[in-house]
Design a protein around this motif. Structure first.
Motif, short mmCIF file in Angstrom:
data_model
loop_
_atom_site.label_atom_id
_atom_site.label_comp_id
_atom_site.label_asym_id
_atom_site.label_seq_id
_atom_site.Cartn_x
_atom_site.Cartn_y
_atom_site.Cartn_z
N UNK A 1 15.33 66.50 25.90
CA UNK A 1 14.15 67.28 26.27
C UNK A 1 14.35 68.11 27.53
N UNK A 2 15.28 67.69 28.38
CA UNK A 2 15.55 68.42 29.62
C UNK A 2 17.04 68.32 29.93
N UNK A 3 17.53 69.23 30.73
CA UNK A 3 18.93 69.19 31.14
C UNK A 3 19.23 67.88 31.86
N UNK A 4 20.44 67.36 31.65
CA UNK A 4 20.85 66.12 32.32
C UNK A 4 20.87 66.32 33.83
N UNK A 5 20.23 65.43 34.55
CA UNK A 5 20.25 65.50 36.01
C UNK A 5 21.52 64.85 36.54
N UNK A 6 22.21 65.57 37.40
CA UNK A 6 23.43 65.05 38.03
C UNK A 6 23.21 65.09 39.54
N UNK A 7 23.11 63.91 40.13
CA UNK A 7 22.87 63.79 41.57
C UNK A 7 24.21 63.86 42.30
N UNK A 8 24.32 64.74 43.27
CA UNK A 8 25.54 64.86 44.06
C UNK A 8 25.19 65.35 45.45
#
Length: 417
Positions: free
Chosen positions: A116-123
């Protein structure tokens, strides 16, 4: 510190150890390794062809196995066992491609279909910029966290200030199957143990970028009382390494990614084998890299000793603070020695002064804190990362192989003050 003859290095025209390394013993080993595959034809075959036609493992398979050993068992301090190991290692063209493959294997991508939404990538906002761009390339959504604050910089030294802040990461809200991408930069190690537990609780995936930190880790005591060496990446879904032209292990280009998870490795295999390897590292690169892997541990020790001596210099007299921590439980693999200046102007002046003695040094990374809201989420303040972007300078790892680096820099600082 005087180096034994077999660990001394020829210098380049700037007066500092040359790179790639010029050491008589190591050069002979590399030449012998390359000559072997030139003579038996491995240089011009697929690794799988070599494996099918030989009784012994080819250089590609031997190199792949040795990468895992160098990062784990071989890196353990004397008398300690390595806790965990990289069960599966895949060689690839670069550290950047290793990051890309790790994120692809974890399903990072844009919104669409079941997603449903772009994958969140925390950096971290202060990170190798290629990591941010890789997340964008895959259609994921970068979510920026801050770095740790510096402490005690008036003394000319801080034990922290580069690694992603655990407190900032904890404040970020992201759905299950998001990815936390942490990089071990400039000889500093992230608290990956605490962050691995956070990922478990929130059902995030953990990727450790060890492109600057192969051979690093922490000494821990297990519940049964056993003291062990825990290599970087032991608790992650994927760990990545780089063998690019500036790295302490180099074959011009090249990289690797490793995991202990059979299912994740099999998914990667299905992605890249079509049926030949679409992200290969050549057998010639493997032959050049293989002898260097057994040298990694002792050269890391030399760099650590010289980094420690640099950290003890009076950096405050030129408006700077070295970022270094003497925690005996940390096994480091210095790539760049970090020094935080008072401001951008001070950084420029100090770099100019250090370059007057030919010292290989320069600015740190340009942080991503100024990216637009269209490109990234910034749910927490990024004050510390912005400071690093403006004021951090780094000394190259090849200078850390010079026995007198601390003495030469001390004299230079005295002239600048």
């Amino acid at each position: 510190m005087d180096l034994p003859a077999d660990e001394s290095f020829d210098v380049s025209s700037d007066g500092w150890p040359a790179w790639p390394p010029r050491n008589a013993e190591l050069t002979q080993q590399i030449e012998r390794s390359v000559r072997e595959i030139l003579n038996d034809g491995q240089w011009g075959t697929y690794p799988e062809t070599t494996a099918a036609n030989r009784d012994q493992r080819g250089v590609h398979d031997r190199c792949r196995a040795a990468v895992g050993q160098a990062a784990n068992e071989w890196a353990a301090p004397e008398g300690l066992d390595s806790f965990g190991s990289a069960s599966h290692v895949r060689l690839c063209p670069s550290g950047s491609s290793a990051i890309e493959l790790a994120l692809r294997a974890l399903g990072v991508g844009p919104a669409g279909g079941k997603r449903k939404a772009a994958t969140k990538v925390i950096l971290s906002a202060y990170d190798y910029p290629g990591n941010f761009r890789t997340v964008e390339l895959l259609g994921g959504r970068p979510v920026l966290c801050d770095t740790e604050p510096t402490r005690g910089i008036r003394s000319g030294r801080s034990p922290a200030g580069i690694s992603p802040s655990s407190k900032a990461i904890q404040a970020i809200q992201a759905p299950p199957e998001s990815v936390l991408l942490i990089s071990h930069l400039h000889g500093q190690l992230v608290d990956s143990g605490g962050l691995a537990e956070l990922c478990r609780q929130r059902r995030w995936f953990l990727v450790e970028d060890a492109c600057q930190a192969i051979g690093a880790g922490r000494i821990r005591e297990l519940a049964n009382g056993q003291t062990v060496f825990v290599p970087v990446g032991t608790l992650a879904e994927w760990t990545t390494y780089s063998f690019g032209g500036s790295k302490p292990l180099t074959c011009g280009n090249g990289g690797a990614l490793a995991t202990e998870y059979d299912g994740k490795f099999q998914k990667l295999q299905a992605m890249v084998d079509r049926p030949s390897d679409t992200f290969p590292m050549s057998t010639l690169q493997c032959a050049a890299l293989l002898p260097q892997l057994s040298w990694l541990n002792r050269l890391n020790r030399i760099r650590c000793e010289n980094a420690r001596r640099l950290s003890e210099l009076d950096w405050a007299e030129v408006g700077c603070a070295a970022i270094w921590d003497d925690d005996p439980a940390v096994v480091r693999a210095p790539y760049k020695f970090p020094v935080l200046a008072r401001d951008a102007s001070t950084r420029s002046n100090v770099i100019a002064g250090l370059r007057s003695i030919g010292l290989p040094c320069g600015e740190g990374f340009r942080a991503m804190h100024r990216t637009s809201d269209r490109r990234s989420d910034k749910p927490v303040p990024l004050i510390n990362a912005a400071k690093l972007s403006d004021s951090l300078l780094v000394i190259d790892h090849r200078a850390l192989l010079a026995p007198d680096v601390a003495d030469r820099v001390r004299e230079c600082l005295a002239e600048m003050s």
